[in-house]
Design a protein around this motif. Structure first.
Motif: not given
Length: 291
Positions: A170, A228, A232, A235, A250-251
């Motif tokens: 993340r 995913k 997120s 961690n 988001d990556i």
């Protein structure tokens, strides 16, 4: 020599008994005896020793049985193939690993369906290793997999994309701003790996093992949504194709200092009848990927 005579002979060899062979084939004993006698007369040899009403194969009979088994197996295979031609018309069974199914296959699939809406495609979702095995076992007609140099001479391989794995985290991960990472830097990181039926799993574990390290695997999954969520919320880090990393805002995908490169290929069996619909998919994929 007739096929029925070979079948009668094979059944007699199975039981060493004409009565049991006749019962299995739902024929009379004289019919079976006549077939054996006709074969012996035609060849001018004895296929069996007849001792105290028991049958034992002669040397010539043993040789003949080996050939008969091969011939009848070939006939059964041909018969099944011809039946399949009728039963699988407009139907393709394809294996696609989940990650490939996320970024590459949908585009090919949608465009193919637009051109050939009458062809039904049945998708089997497994890792590349299991998908390849299912293809070799004739469960699948064709497959889209991660292919290495040891994929085997029994398969046709059409390489369609070269890619690499990135270490994905993340945006606020401690390594997110690194320009590259190496395996030693990841020895204490909680990781998400694909399941054991994938090349990714085997390749990443080997990289750790070569350094005498054991990855700290938090989860085994091939589902992007699940991966995913763990990246997120926990961690954690995951090794994903670079195309997937670039798709996800988001990556953050970090290159490995020693890249893990992979080839994605379309594979199908050699020395196997290719149905016209499968041939259409192969031709379409070639044109789609190399235009």
């Amino acid at each position: 020599m007739k096929i029925s005579q070979m079948q009668h002979f094979q059944a007699v060899c199975k039981y060493n008994n004409i009565t049991k062979a006749a019962a299995e084939l739902h024929l009379s004993q004289p019919s079976i005896s006549s077939s054996i006698k006709e074969l012996e007369t035609e060849f001018g040899i004895n296929l069996f020793h007849r001792i105290n009403k028991r049958l034992k194969l002669t040397q010539e009979g043993s040789f003949f049985l080996e050939r008969v088994n091969e011939i009848l197996e070939s006939i059964d295979t041909l018969s099944q193939q011809m039946k399949d031609l009728g039963q699988t018309k407009n139907h393709i069974k394809i294996g696609v690993p989940p990650m490939i199914g996320t970024f590459l296959f949908p585009a090919i699939f949608n465009d193919f369906r637009n051109i050939y809406p009458e062809i039904q495609i049945e998708i089997f979702e497994y890792g590349s290793l299991q998908t390849q095995q299912l293809l070799e076992d004739d469960v699948l007609d064709i497959a889209l997999v991660v292919a290495d140099d040891n994929i085997g001479d029994q398969l046709h391989v059409l390489n369609i994309l070269s890619t690499q794995l990135l270490f994905c985290v993340r945006p606020d991960h401690r390594l997110a701003k690194c320009t590259s990472v190496d395996i030693k830097m990841l020895k204490d990181e909680p990781l998400i790996l694909f399941k054991a039926d994938s090349f990714q799993n085997a390749t990443v574990k080997k990289r750790f093992a070569d350094l005498g390290l054991q990855p700290k695997v938090l989860l085994y999954s091939s589902q992007l949504y699940t991966i995913k969520k763990f990246i997120s919320s926990c961690n954690a880090g995951a090794f994903l194709f670079q195309e997937i990393a670039f798709m996800e805002k988001d990556i953050v995908g970090i290159p490995l200092s020693d890249p893990i490169e992979m080839n994605i290929a379309l594979i199908w069996k050699k020395n196997k009848h290719i149905y016209s619909d499968v041939a259409k998919l192969i031709a379409f994929t070639k044109e789609y990927c190399f235009k």
